[in-house]
Design a protein around this motif. Sequence first.
Motif, PDB file in Angstrom:
ATOM      1  N   ASN A   1       0.048  -1.231  -0.259  1.00 32.72           N
ATOM      2  CA  ASN A   1      -0.153  -0.427   0.238  1.00 32.72           C
ATOM      3  C   ASN A   1       0.684   1.203   0.600  1.00 32.72           C
ATOM      4  O   ASN A   1       0.191   2.188  -0.496  1.00 32.72           O
ATOM      5  N   ILE A   2       2.188   0.985   0.220  1.00 36.29           N
ATOM      6  CA  ILE A   2       3.280   2.615   0.733  1.00 36.29           C
ATOM      7  C   ILE A   2       4.317   2.612  -0.467  1.00 36.29           C
ATOM      8  O   ILE A   2       4.786   1.389  -0.246  1.00 36.29           O
ATOM      9  N   PRO A   3       4.250   2.964  -1.177  1.00 38.19           N
ATOM     10  CA  PRO A   3       5.019   2.569  -2.722  1.00 38.19           C
ATOM     11  C   PRO A   3       6.819   3.180  -2.187  1.00 38.19           C
ATOM     12  O   PRO A   3       6.592   4.170  -1.318  1.00 38.19           O
ATOM     13  N   PHE A   4       7.514   2.746  -3.057  1.00 41.31           N
ATOM     14  CA  PHE A   4       9.336   3.593  -2.432  1.00 41.31           C
ATOM     15  C   PHE A   4       9.003   3.850  -3.932  1.00 41.31           C
ATOM     16  O   PHE A   4       9.039   2.953  -4.712  1.00 41.31           O
TER      17      PHE A   4
ATOM     18  N   LEU B   1       5.257  -3.934  -8.965  1.00 41.43           N
ATOM     19  CA  LEU B   1       4.592  -3.272 -10.385  1.00 41.43           C
ATOM     20  C   LEU B   1       6.418  -2.892 -10.537  1.00 41.43           C
ATOM     21  O   LEU B   1       6.710  -2.122  -8.728  1.00 41.43           O
ATOM     22  N   ILE B   2       6.771  -1.470 -11.346  1.00 41.66           N
ATOM     23  CA  ILE B   2       7.913  -0.818 -11.247  1.00 41.66           C
ATOM     24  C   ILE B   2       7.024  -0.238 -12.543  1.00 41.66           C
ATOM     25  O   ILE B   2       7.265  -0.183 -13.787  1.00 41.66           O
ATOM     26  N   LEU B   3       7.426   1.346 -11.677  1.00 38.94           N
ATOM     27  CA  LEU B   3       7.015   2.106 -12.652  1.00 38.94           C
ATOM     28  C   LEU B   3       8.055   3.063 -13.336  1.00 38.94           C
ATOM     29  O   LEU B   3       8.833   3.951 -12.270  1.00 38.94           O
ATOM     30  N   THR B   4       8.621   4.189 -14.539  1.00 44.51           N
ATOM     31  CA  THR B   4       9.933   4.542 -14.654  1.00 44.51           C
ATOM     32  C   THR B   4       9.497   5.573 -15.124  1.00 44.51           C
ATOM     33  O   THR B   4       8.049   5.197 -16.212  1.00 44.51           O
ATOM     34  N   ASN B   5      10.464   6.063 -16.219  1.00 42.10           N
ATOM     35  CA  ASN B   5       9.235   7.355 -16.958  1.00 42.10           C
ATOM     36  C   ASN B   5       9.378   7.088 -18.160  1.00 42.10           C
ATOM     37  O   ASN B   5       8.918   7.471 -19.228  1.00 42.10           O
ATOM     38  N   ASN B   6      10.223   5.402 -18.307  1.00 39.58           N
ATOM     39  CA  ASN B   6       9.858   5.508 -19.466  1.00 39.58           C
ATOM     40  C   ASN B   6       8.829   3.687 -19.980  1.00 39.58           C
ATOM     41  O   ASN B   6       8.771   3.265 -21.031  1.00 39.58           O
TER      42      ASN B   6
ATOM     43  N   PHE C   1       2.869   7.631 -18.806  1.00 38.82           N
ATOM     44  CA  PHE C   1       3.856   8.314 -16.673  1.00 38.82           C
ATOM     45  C   PHE C   1       2.134   8.068 -15.898  1.00 38.82           C
ATOM     46  O   PHE C   1       2.003   7.639 -14.615  1.00 38.82           O
ATOM     47  N   LYS C   2       1.804   9.750 -16.386  1.00 38.70           N
ATOM     48  CA  LYS C   2       1.089  10.300 -14.850  1.00 38.70           C
ATOM     49  C   LYS C   2      -0.491   9.479 -15.180  1.00 38.70           C
ATOM     50  O   LYS C   2      -0.984   9.188 -13.780  1.00 38.70           O
ATOM     51  N   GLU C   3      -0.750   8.392 -15.530  1.00 41.43           N
ATOM     52  CA  GLU C   3      -2.123   7.836 -15.437  1.00 41.43           C
ATOM     53  C   GLU C   3      -1.640   6.749 -14.985  1.00 41.43           C
ATOM     54  O   GLU C   3      -2.399   5.825 -13.482  1.00 41.43           O
ATOM     55  N   LEU C   4      -0.568   6.236 -15.695  1.00 38.80           N
ATOM     56  CA  LEU C   4      -0.566   4.223 -14.427  1.00 38.80           C
ATOM     57  C   LEU C   4       0.170   4.899 -13.071  1.00 38.80           C
ATOM     58  O   LEU C   4       0.012   4.243 -12.118  1.00 38.80           O
ATOM     59  N   LEU C   5       0.842   6.494 -12.713  1.00 42.74           N
ATOM     60  CA  LEU C   5       0.838   6.224 -11.391  1.00 42.74           C
ATOM     61  C   LEU C   5      -0.249   7.069 -10.581  1.00 42.74           C
ATOM     62  O   LEU C   5      -0.118   6.468  -9.463  1.00 42.74           O
ATOM     63  N   LYS C   6      -1.161   7.679 -11.238  1.00 42.39           N
ATOM     64  CA  LYS C   6      -2.671   7.404 -10.152  1.00 42.39           C
ATOM     65  C   LYS C   6      -3.129   5.474 -10.198  1.00 42.39           C
ATOM     66  O   LYS C   6      -2.987   5.108  -8.912  1.00 42.39           O
ATOM     67  N   GLN C   7      -3.116   5.398 -11.359  1.00 45.30           N
ATOM     68  CA  GLN C   7      -4.291   4.320 -11.506  1.00 45.30           C
ATOM     69  C   GLN C   7      -3.435   3.158 -10.091  1.00 45.30           C
ATOM     70  O   GLN C   7      -4.530   2.366  -9.480  1.00 45.30           O
ATOM     71  N   HIS C   8      -1.810   3.116 -10.435  1.00 51.86           N
ATOM     72  CA  HIS C   8      -1.808   2.035  -9.872  1.00 51.86           C
ATOM     73  C   HIS C   8      -0.939   2.471  -8.077  1.00 51.86           C
ATOM     74  O   HIS C   8      -0.470   1.147  -7.675  1.00 51.86           O
ATOM     75  N   PHE C   9      -1.180   3.120  -8.304  1.00 53.36           N
ATOM     76  CA  PHE C   9       0.154   3.869  -7.171  1.00 53.36           C
ATOM     77  C   PHE C   9      -0.337   5.038  -6.166  1.00 53.36           C
ATOM     78  O   PHE C   9      -0.233   5.237  -5.212  1.00 53.36           O
ATOM     79  N   GLY C  10      -1.412   5.057  -6.779  1.00 56.23           N
ATOM     80  CA  GLY C  10      -2.516   6.319  -6.363  1.00 56.23           C
ATOM     81  C   GLY C  10      -2.033   7.807  -5.562  1.00 56.23           C
ATOM     82  O   GLY C  10      -1.945   8.378  -4.767  1.00 56.23           O
ATOM     83  N   MET C  11      -0.839   8.064  -7.180  1.00 61.83           N
ATOM     84  CA  MET C  11      -0.379   9.163  -6.131  1.00 61.83           C
ATOM     85  C   MET C  11      -0.550  10.106  -8.023  1.00 61.83           C
ATOM     86  O   MET C  11      -1.151   9.788  -9.124  1.00 61.83           O
TER      87      MET C  11
END
Length: 264
Positions: free
Chosen positions: A41-44, A229-234, A254-264
């Motif tokens: 629940n709390i991303p690194f 899950l691992i998200l980078t800029n590309n 990136f912004k879409e996935l950041l919100k969808q999978h990490f709630g940020m």
Amino acid sequence: MIPKNQSAIDINALFRKRIGMQVENITFESLSNILEKTAENIPFENLCIIENRTSNITKESLIEKILVKNEGGLCYELNLILYFFLKENGFDAALIGGVIYNNDIKKYQKLGRTHVVILVTYKEQKYLIDTGFGGNLPLKPVPLTEESVSSKNGEFRVKRVNGEYGDYVFEMRLKHRDTDWKIGYAFDTKKSISDLSEINMIQKIIAEHKDSPFNKSPLITRLTGGGNLILTNNSFTQRTEGVVSKETIDSMKFKELLKQHFGM
């Protein structure tokens, strides 16, 4: 000094809400469940560093960042907020600095003791607790006895050493990824962190040092029920039960996935 009793009610209620845990009484036996829920629940993540919006770390600033704004953080933030939560719930806990090992080049990083972890003493036995090591989390307290523990993320152990970087080494064998044991980091149980100024110095090194792996590009990761899950800029990578899928992305995705999978 590291504050002890400020914001006790806030951190108790908000931390439990953040990880989705409503258990009234937190015990040593609860820790594995707490660590799993925290990892899921709390991303690194390092967005504060990449976006140049770091600030002085205090207990209150961490509560605001991680428990109110629902952001994540790096090891010195994630393990510090967990440390505060454990202390408020009566645990005998201490903060320790570790030196990360680079398995690719078989050398310890040049940044020094910039990996912050927790040591919990329970029934006269010390245990390593770490919720700030990206996808390499043991998800259980690891005894300082060389006995390995197993979780859904792999096998983990702490070995006694007489080394340049400390008296113990944390080792891991990640599920679906490692066949042999790998060194994670070394740490020295005789050198605990006693003041928030030390945490802020670690943040400064991570943010500014040329060899820091976290001041170059964004990295956001969290564990899931079957992988991570691992998200980078590309790119966006999903690991599920050993199956890896990776897609190339742009800034909008990136912004879409950041919100969808990490709630940020």
